[in-house]
Design an enzyme around this catalytic site. Structure first.
Site, short mmCIF file in Angstrom:
data_model
loop_
_atom_site.label_atom_id
_atom_site.label_comp_id
_atom_site.label_asym_id
_atom_site.label_seq_id
_atom_site.Cartn_x
_atom_site.Cartn_y
_atom_site.Cartn_z
N ARG A 28 0.82 -1.09 0.11
CA ARG A 28 0.02 -0.13 0.09
C ARG A 28 0.96 1.28 -0.01
O ARG A 28 1.05 1.81 0.97
CB ARG A 28 -0.81 0.01 1.11
CG ARG A 28 -1.85 1.12 1.38
CD ARG A 28 -2.74 1.07 2.75
NE ARG A 28 -3.84 1.76 2.62
CZ ARG A 28 -3.63 3.17 2.86
NH1 ARG A 28 -2.40 3.57 3.56
NH2 ARG A 28 -4.50 4.11 3.20
N SER A 97 -13.08 -1.69 -0.66
CA SER A 97 -13.04 -1.02 0.73
C SER A 97 -14.49 -0.62 0.95
O SER A 97 -14.98 -0.01 -0.31
CB SER A 97 -12.21 0.00 0.94
OG SER A 97 -11.12 -0.29 0.88
N LYS A 126 -4.92 7.34 9.07
CA LYS A 126 -5.20 8.46 8.42
C LYS A 126 -6.79 8.89 8.75
O LYS A 126 -7.52 8.26 9.62
CB LYS A 126 -5.60 8.03 6.86
CG LYS A 126 -6.53 7.20 6.55
CD LYS A 126 -6.68 6.83 5.14
CE LYS A 126 -7.76 5.64 4.65
NZ LYS A 126 -7.77 5.35 3.36
#
Length: 196
Positions: A28, A97, A126
């Site tokens: 990622r 997601s 985040k």
């Protein structure tokens, strides 16, 4: 689907942790120059092939096509530009997601290999516009998606695993707990023991 799903921003950790027994890992990489990203993806691909691990590339579906990768992960925004027909022709599987019911239904319409729900707990990774989803939401998601694997992500720790799996998650995706650990190898070993 493996119960332990490691997510890391570089191939460096993949090279260190996959040989320890990690079987499912996502690269990622965010805000990385294209040449560097390609180099990391190639390194990750090589180490995963060597150790029989499944590599999943986050976001960069064009690169996955180019490198012949087998699996990608897409967020909701990435779905807007992804060429699902090209992915299907190449035999590339994908996970998606989700954060709310509308996103879940949109994701299911693409017949993904798995659905991810998060953040289950507060996360440091985040800023999220969504409040923590909680365990009850995991149970509701599992009921809604049926036999398709459900990946829990966000704020997970080994101590929280029993509740996460009891709530219906098939796999626990882990980023911060390992990436920020003083000893990622030792922390990874703990996760491996907790999920085997």
């Amino acid at each position: 689907m493996d119960r332990f799903y490691l997510i890391t921003p570089t191939a460096d950790l993949i090279e260190r942790l996959v040989p320890r027994g990690v079987r499912l890992v996502q690269l990622r990489a965010k805000d990385m120059p294209a040449a560097d990203l390609r180099a990391h993806a190639l390194r990750a691909q090589a180490i995963c092939r060597q150790h029989g691990a499944q590599l999943i590339l986050n976001d960069y579906w064009q690169l996955a096509l180019d490198l012949g990768l087998e699996f990608i992960h897409l967020g909701q925004e990435d779905m807007d530009s992804a060429d699902f027909a090209a992915l299907a022709r190449a035999g590339i599987r994908f996970g998606l997601s989700t954060h709310d019911e509308a996103e879940r239904e949109r994701a299911l319409s693409h017949d993904p290999a798995y659905i991810a729900l998060g953040p289950v707990y507060p996360t440091l990774l985040k800023q999220m516009p969504w409040a923590p989803q909680g365990l009850e939401r995991l149970t509701a998601w599992k009921a809604a998606i049926g036999t398709r694997p459900l990946v829990a992500i966000g704020g997970l720790t080994p101590e929280r695993l029993p509740g996460v799996f009891a709530a219906g998650a098939d796999s626990a995706a882990v980023v911060t707990d390992i990436v920020t650990a003083k000893d990622p190898e030792a922390r990874c070993d703990l996760w491996l023991r907790a999920t085997r």
